[in-house]
Write an enzyme that holds these catalytic residues in place. Sequence first.
Site, PDB file in Angstrom:
ATOM      1  N   PRO A  45       1.006  -1.160  -0.183  1.00 44.38           N
ATOM      2  CA  PRO A  45      -0.092  -0.135  -0.203  1.00 44.38           C
ATOM      3  C   PRO A  45       0.864   1.285  -0.217  1.00 44.38           C
ATOM      4  O   PRO A  45       1.910   1.330   0.799  1.00 44.38           O
ATOM      5  CB  PRO A  45      -0.693  -0.047   1.103  1.00 44.38           C
ATOM      6  CG  PRO A  45      -0.461  -1.493   1.733  1.00 44.38           C
ATOM      7  CD  PRO A  45       0.606  -2.186   1.184  1.00 44.38           C
ATOM      8  N   GLU A  46       0.352   2.147  -0.808  1.00 46.35           N
ATOM      9  CA  GLU A  46       1.013   3.663  -0.713  1.00 46.35           C
ATOM     10  C   GLU A  46       0.348   4.733   0.278  1.00 46.35           C
ATOM     11  O   GLU A  46      -0.685   4.394   0.559  1.00 46.35           O
ATOM     12  CB  GLU A  46       1.241   4.059  -2.155  1.00 46.35           C
ATOM     13  CG  GLU A  46       1.958   2.858  -3.008  1.00 46.35           C
ATOM     14  CD  GLU A  46       2.757   3.386  -4.224  1.00 46.35           C
ATOM     15  OE1 GLU A  46       2.777   4.492  -4.446  1.00 46.35           O
ATOM     16  OE2 GLU A  46       2.797   2.217  -5.241  1.00 46.35           O
TER      17      GLU A  46
ATOM     18  N   LYS B 239       3.079   6.024   5.460  1.00 52.03           N
ATOM     19  CA  LYS B 239       2.671   4.624   5.422  1.00 52.03           C
ATOM     20  C   LYS B 239       2.204   4.320   6.852  1.00 52.03           C
ATOM     21  O   LYS B 239       1.695   2.742   6.784  1.00 52.03           O
ATOM     22  CB  LYS B 239       3.134   3.743   4.547  1.00 52.03           C
ATOM     23  CG  LYS B 239       3.533   4.019   3.084  1.00 52.03           C
ATOM     24  CD  LYS B 239       4.412   3.180   2.494  1.00 52.03           C
ATOM     25  CE  LYS B 239       5.110   3.618   0.994  1.00 52.03           C
ATOM     26  NZ  LYS B 239       5.876   2.536   0.481  1.00 52.03           N
TER      27      LYS B 239
ATOM     28  N   ARG C  76      13.581  -3.068  -6.301  1.00 50.57           N
ATOM     29  CA  ARG C  76      12.245  -3.206  -6.617  1.00 50.57           C
ATOM     30  C   ARG C  76      12.311  -3.198  -8.201  1.00 50.57           C
ATOM     31  O   ARG C  76      12.959  -2.623  -8.747  1.00 50.57           O
ATOM     32  CB  ARG C  76      11.274  -1.699  -6.124  1.00 50.57           C
ATOM     33  CG  ARG C  76      11.487  -1.512  -4.483  1.00 50.57           C
ATOM     34  CD  ARG C  76      10.702  -2.771  -3.991  1.00 50.57           C
ATOM     35  NE  ARG C  76       9.286  -2.758  -4.412  1.00 50.57           N
ATOM     36  CZ  ARG C  76       8.194  -1.819  -3.581  1.00 50.57           C
ATOM     37  NH1 ARG C  76       8.606  -0.995  -2.823  1.00 50.57           N
ATOM     38  NH2 ARG C  76       7.081  -2.016  -3.955  1.00 50.57           N
TER      39      ARG C  76
END
Length: 281
Positions: A2-3, A51, A248
């Site tokens: 989740p961002e 976050k 990533r």
Amino acid sequence: MPEGDTVWLVAHNLDRALAGDVLNRTDFRVPSLATTDLAGRTVIDVMPRGKHLLMRVEGGLTVHSHLRMDGAWHLHRPGARWTGGPDHEVRVVLSTSAWDAIGYRLPVLELVETAHEDSVVGHLGPDLLDPGFDLDEALRRLLRQPDREIGQALLDQTVLAGIGNIYKAESLFLERTSPWTTVGEVEHLPRLVDRARRLLDANKAHSSQATTADPRADHWVYGRGGRPCLRCGGRVATASQGDPPYERVTYWCSACQPGPSPVVAPSYRARPPGRRAPRRT
Ligand SMILES: [Zn+2]
């Protein structure tokens, strides 16, 4: 993962459901909080910070949680069937007379004094979804490491809080910047940060994370490796960026985002022609 926009919406929904009401039952199912009981305390508010989620309760306590990869908070009316996963994945249940808030698979769940929230979120850079977002401080933190690749720097929560892989890739595409450009070489750094902030802000109030208004795809490059770029028709590239364990997958279009790209190692040759093996000493 989740961002910031997803966490903002979770906090907003928890705040709307719980703030101002008294907890009539709490059930913490993590060993460190096994004896914690917040029943009888009023929920003051639930705030996102990057976050991270901060739920403040009466008596100067804050329930701090982080969703990481697959944590979630669900809200159900009392007596309704819970839908967030099997029972053994429940980490906490916080109930008021109107709602059950159930935290699933939360990798971070702890209780801190509200006065000392900095001990869990003080390391974060300026929060892109904070109404008082401090652009100058964000730029100062970015430029502390001018030789760092921008694709890595944007994900560093101690520099800027809230950006994840989707908004990183999409902001860089929209600002025509290669993820491998160094921070010091980014032409319009304030505009890039503002672009990320606007994308997060535009998506915070709903669960979709669309960055295009294009019926062909919700995202310009994110998740579209090998497919045609929506702008130029070229192929969207993918590569791993960053050092383990923080690497990533990065998505970009080298035509629309000119600049450095990962160097592909030349094929190995045992020994260049005409040169002898070095003598052992
Ligand atoms: Zn393109």
